[in-house]
Enzyme design. Structure first.
Site, PDB file in Angstrom:
ATOM      1  N   GLY A 137      48.960  40.525  39.701  1.00  0.00           N
ATOM      2  CA  GLY A 137      49.293  40.446  38.657  1.00  0.00           C
ATOM      3  C   GLY A 137      48.520  39.601  37.738  1.00  0.00           C
ATOM      4  O   GLY A 137      46.976  39.319  38.308  1.00  0.00           O
ATOM      5  N   GLN A 193      44.529  35.369  30.458  1.00  0.00           N
ATOM      6  CA  GLN A 193      43.661  35.914  31.510  1.00  0.00           C
ATOM      7  C   GLN A 193      43.134  36.564  30.890  1.00  0.00           C
ATOM      8  O   GLN A 193      41.910  37.171  31.535  1.00  0.00           O
ATOM      9  CB  GLN A 193      44.134  35.360  32.700  1.00  0.00           C
ATOM     10  N   CYS A 200      43.854  34.481  42.759  1.00  0.00           N
ATOM     11  CA  CYS A 200      44.134  34.266  40.796  1.00  0.00           C
ATOM     12  C   CYS A 200      42.871  34.955  40.620  1.00  0.00           C
ATOM     13  O   CYS A 200      41.691  34.800  41.454  1.00  0.00           O
ATOM     14  CB  CYS A 200      44.758  32.301  40.602  1.00  0.00           C
ATOM     15  N   LEU A 201      43.001  36.011  39.659  1.00  0.00           N
ATOM     16  CA  LEU A 201      41.679  36.647  39.193  1.00  0.00           C
ATOM     17  C   LEU A 201      41.057  35.774  38.268  1.00  0.00           C
ATOM     18  O   LEU A 201      39.452  36.079  38.607  1.00  0.00           O
ATOM     19  CB  LEU A 201      42.168  37.901  38.324  1.00  0.00           C
ATOM     20  N   HIS A 210      54.483  32.655  39.888  1.00  0.00           N
ATOM     21  CA  HIS A 210      52.637  32.756  39.759  1.00  0.00           C
ATOM     22  C   HIS A 210      51.893  32.978  38.414  1.00  0.00           C
ATOM     23  O   HIS A 210      51.252  32.214  37.646  1.00  0.00           O
ATOM     24  CB  HIS A 210      51.421  33.687  40.456  1.00  0.00           C
ATOM     25  N   GLU A 211      53.062  34.265  38.041  1.00  0.00           N
ATOM     26  CA  GLU A 211      51.595  34.627  36.556  1.00  0.00           C
ATOM     27  C   GLU A 211      52.871  33.744  35.198  1.00  0.00           C
ATOM     28  O   GLU A 211      52.296  33.287  34.496  1.00  0.00           O
ATOM     29  CB  GLU A 211      52.410  36.198  36.375  1.00  0.00           C
ATOM     30  N   HIS A 233      51.232  30.330  34.166  1.00  0.00           N
ATOM     31  CA  HIS A 233      50.365  30.449  33.397  1.00  0.00           C
ATOM     32  C   HIS A 233      50.777  30.312  31.518  1.00  0.00           C
ATOM     33  O   HIS A 233      49.461  30.174  31.175  1.00  0.00           O
ATOM     34  CB  HIS A 233      50.016  32.324  33.570  1.00  0.00           C
TER      35      HIS A 233
HETATM   36 ZN   LIG Z   1      46.486  33.305  38.078  1.00  0.00          ZN
END
Ligand SMILES: [Zn+2]
Length: 183
Positions: free
Chosen positions: A48, A53, A99-100, A141-142, A145
């Site tokens: 995701g 991001q 998380c990236l 999760h997304e 953000h």
């Molecule tokens: Zn993340």
């Protein structure tokens, strides 16, 4: 298509709020940008990715939810614009999430195991869908953000301090290896 630059720790952008996409912003250009987001997500082997991001403070996300529909990883990507949870189960589940934007960090967060999400496609079509388990976790999760909530801010203060100390150490190692003088 192109791979976008990832915004990672310690960028202050990650704790900022995202704005909704306006009616005039829907269309081919947004669709293309979100295809780039998906390509970026796959390049880094994520499941995701939220707009912030890749430096865009808009409530847009891409995710690979293939495991929920039986598609192999890489073929189950979805693009969601202005997603909103309209129904949420009170049953909670948690798994270690990554998380990236926070390489090497893993934190378990309590999430609803079933959510109903209203969202728009980049071309402006309204959809409503139900997601369970892993897919529900990824989407929650997304959407975190969007309000500047990160995996790091969801971690215990002990874990946060340890992660920040490790980052500092790795940064120093990198600087040393690349010939910088550390004072
Ligand atoms: Zn993340």
């Amino acid at each position: 298509m192109s791979i976008l630059k990832l915004v990672t720790v310690p960028s202050k952008l990650l704790s900022q709020k995202s704005e909704p996409i306006q009616d005039s912003e829907f269309g081919e250009e947004l669709d293309k940008f979100m295809s780039d987001m998906a390509e970026t997500m796959y390049a880094f082997e994520g499941v995701g990715l939220a707009g912030v991001q890749v430096g865009k403070l808009k409530t847009i996300l891409v995710a690979d939810l293939g495991y929920a529909t039986g598609l192999p990883y890489g073929q189950g990507s979805v693009k969601m614009v202005n997603p909103r949870i309209v129904e949420s189960s009170s049953n909670m589940i948690s798994i270690p999430e990554g998380c990236l934007s926070y390489p090497g960090l893993e934190t378990s967060v309590d999430r609803a195991d079933k959510i109903k999400v209203e969202y728009f496609t980049p071309l402006g079509e309204r959809r409503e869908e139900e997601f369970t388990n892993l897919a529900a976790i990824v989407l929650q999760h997304e959407m975190d953000h969007f309000v500047g909530t990160t995996l790091l801010s969801r971690s215990s203060s002990f874990k946060r301090q340890r992660y920040e100390a490790r980052l500092k150490k790795e940064m120093q190692r990198y600087l040393k290896a690349n010939g910088y003088e550390i004072r």
